[in-house]
Design a protein around this motif. Structure first.
Motif, PDB file in Angstrom:
ATOM      1  N   SER A 160       0.809  -1.216   0.000  1.00  8.58           N
ATOM      2  CA  SER A 160       0.000   0.000   0.000  1.00  8.58           C
ATOM      3  C   SER A 160       0.846   1.271   0.000  1.00  8.58           C
ATOM      4  N   ILE A 161       2.153   1.137   0.190  1.00 11.90           N
ATOM      5  CA  ILE A 161       3.032   2.307   0.291  1.00 11.90           C
ATOM      6  C   ILE A 161       3.709   2.562  -1.057  1.00 11.90           C
ATOM      7  N   GLU A 162       3.696   3.807  -1.477  1.00  8.64           N
ATOM      8  CA  GLU A 162       4.214   4.161  -2.793  1.00  8.64           C
ATOM      9  C   GLU A 162       5.623   4.743  -2.715  1.00  8.64           C
ATOM     10  N   ASP A 163       6.336   4.600  -3.829  1.00 10.65           N
ATOM     11  CA  ASP A 163       7.594   5.295  -4.069  1.00 10.65           C
ATOM     12  C   ASP A 163       8.644   5.005  -3.003  1.00 10.65           C
ATOM     13  N   LEU A 164       8.886   3.732  -2.738  1.00  6.44           N
ATOM     14  CA  LEU A 164       9.954   3.341  -1.821  1.00  6.44           C
ATOM     15  C   LEU A 164      11.281   3.249  -2.565  1.00  6.44           C
ATOM     16  N   ASP A 165      12.359   3.545  -1.862  1.00  3.63           N
ATOM     17  CA  ASP A 165      13.683   3.325  -2.431  1.00  3.63           C
ATOM     18  C   ASP A 165      14.163   1.904  -2.141  1.00  3.63           C
ATOM     19  N   TRP A 166      13.955   1.451  -0.896  1.00  2.00           N
ATOM     20  CA  TRP A 166      14.283   0.076  -0.517  1.00  2.00           C
ATOM     21  C   TRP A 166      13.188  -0.467   0.377  1.00  2.00           C
ATOM     22  N   ALA A 167      12.810  -1.714   0.129  1.00  2.00           N
ATOM     23  CA  ALA A 167      11.879  -2.432   1.006  1.00  2.00           C
ATOM     24  C   ALA A 167      12.591  -3.676   1.518  1.00  2.00           C
ATOM     25  N   PHE A 168      12.677  -3.811   2.830  1.00  2.00           N
ATOM     26  CA  PHE A 168      13.290  -4.987   3.446  1.00  2.00           C
ATOM     27  C   PHE A 168      12.173  -5.928   3.887  1.00  2.00           C
ATOM     28  N   MET A 169      12.177  -7.137   3.333  1.00  2.00           N
ATOM     29  CA  MET A 169      11.079  -8.075   3.536  1.00  2.00           C
ATOM     30  C   MET A 169      11.629  -9.453   3.874  1.00  2.00           C
ATOM     31  N   PRO A 170      10.985 -10.176   4.794  1.00  2.00           N
ATOM     32  CA  PRO A 170      11.444 -11.535   5.119  1.00  2.00           C
ATOM     33  C   PRO A 170      11.138 -12.504   3.991  1.00  2.00           C
ATOM     34  N   ALA A 171      11.793 -13.659   4.038  1.00  2.00           N
ATOM     35  CA  ALA A 171      11.689 -14.635   2.956  1.00  2.00           C
ATOM     36  C   ALA A 171      10.251 -15.017   2.649  1.00  2.00           C
ATOM     37  N   TRP A 172       9.466 -15.298   3.688  1.00  2.00           N
ATOM     38  CA  TRP A 172       8.096 -15.771   3.465  1.00  2.00           C
ATOM     39  C   TRP A 172       7.204 -14.685   2.875  1.00  2.00           C
ATOM     40  N   LYS A 188      12.096   0.755  -5.623  1.00  2.00           N
ATOM     41  CA  LYS A 188      13.175   0.637  -6.602  1.00  2.00           C
ATOM     42  C   LYS A 188      13.955  -0.644  -6.392  1.00  2.00           C
ATOM     43  N   MET A 189      14.183  -0.989  -5.109  1.00  2.00           N
ATOM     44  CA  MET A 189      14.916  -2.205  -4.779  1.00  2.00           C
ATOM     45  C   MET A 189      14.255  -2.903  -3.598  1.00  2.00           C
ATOM     46  N   ILE A 190      14.417  -4.221  -3.549  1.00  2.00           N
ATOM     47  CA  ILE A 190      13.891  -5.029  -2.447  1.00  2.00           C
ATOM     48  C   ILE A 190      15.018  -5.887  -1.902  1.00  2.00           C
ATOM     49  N   ALA A 191      15.182  -5.859  -0.584  1.00  2.00           N
ATOM     50  CA  ALA A 191      16.160  -6.723   0.073  1.00  2.00           C
ATOM     51  C   ALA A 191      15.405  -7.799   0.850  1.00  2.00           C
ATOM     52  N   VAL A 192      15.763  -9.037   0.629  1.00  2.00           N
ATOM     53  CA  VAL A 192      15.132 -10.156   1.337  1.00  2.00           C
ATOM     54  C   VAL A 192      16.030 -10.545   2.499  1.00  2.00           C
ATOM     55  N   TYR A 193      15.507 -10.383   3.740  1.00  2.00           N
ATOM     56  CA  TYR A 193      16.296 -10.757   4.909  1.00  2.00           C
ATOM     57  C   TYR A 193      15.567 -11.801   5.738  1.00  2.00           C
TER      58      TYR A 193
END
Length: 222
Positions: A160-172, A188-193
């Motif tokens: 629901s959030i727009e215009d992120l530079d990085w989103a950190f999200m868990p594997a699941w 723009k980018m997503i990091a899976v942690y």
């Protein structure tokens, strides 16, 4: 003399321009959802320190604790042991100073803009199994927008959030978004942690970075 002054002015201008061009937010992956985020002046740690190796998730060396910067800000999504260690947090605050924030003081957490220049943070209460209080966070710092999902199993907030530079999200969560429901994350980018031994992820995308190597660093120029 005038020539020397002119050369000095040119050198100063060049150095200043170079410094301006290299301003950045640096994010270092410690383990699980543990991150060290800094702009070179202010230091923020998220979901760290935690109980090393808890529930077969990532261990970390004690050198990570001794490397913690003085007077840092510590932000926690919740208090499960793979995200939070009360004993180690107390020791750090006693020896290094700083402040800790999380589900117990969301009001104070959202006022950190009073202490950190060009910074704001917004908390979203999100669901996580067996955690009564779990929060995800949107950080805006030096004009950059960084979302930290924490352990939530639900994607409603991040999509629901727009215009992120990085989103950190868990594997699941990345599996729910990209595999099962095909929702879109506007980042723009997503990091899976927080990748565990049983998390089998195979997503090929230039915008997705798998944080499965401790010490990996992300630079966000501003």
């Amino acid at each position: 003399m005038r020539k020397i002054v002119l050369i000095a002015a040119i050198l100063f201008s060049s150095i200043s321009a170079s410094y301006a061009q290299t301003q950045q937010i640096s994010i270092r992956f410690i383990g699980n959802c543990g991150l060290h985020i800094t702009d070179g002046s202010t230091n923020i740690y998220t979901d760290f320190p935690y109980v090393s190796g808890f529930n077969q998730y990532m261990e970390y060396n004690d050198s990570e604790l001794s490397a913690v910067k003085d007077s840092s800000f510590f932000i926690f999504t919740h208090k499960h042991p793979d995200h939070y260690s009360s004993r180690r947090m107390k020791r750090i605050l006693k020896t290094r100073g700083g402040t800790k924030h999380g589900s117990w003081d969301i009001g104070e957490l959202e006022q950190l803009s009073q202490f950190i220049p060009d910074f704001s943070i917004k908390a979203y209460k999100t669901k996580h199994f067996l955690s009564r209080k779990h929060y995800s966070y949107l950080i805006e710092w030096h004009g950059k927008r960084i979302f930290l999902s924490g352990d939530t199993e639900h994607a409603e907030v991040v999509v629901s959030i727009e215009d992120l530079d990085w989103a950190f999200m868990p594997a699941w969560l990345i599996q729910e978004v990209y595999v099962y429901q095909e929702k879109k994350v506007d980042s723009k980018m997503i990091a899976v942690y927080h990748i565990g031994e049983k998390d089998n992820i195979n997503i090929e995308s230039e915008k997705i970075l798998m944080l499965n190597k401790q010490g990996e660093e992300i630079s966000i120029p501003y």
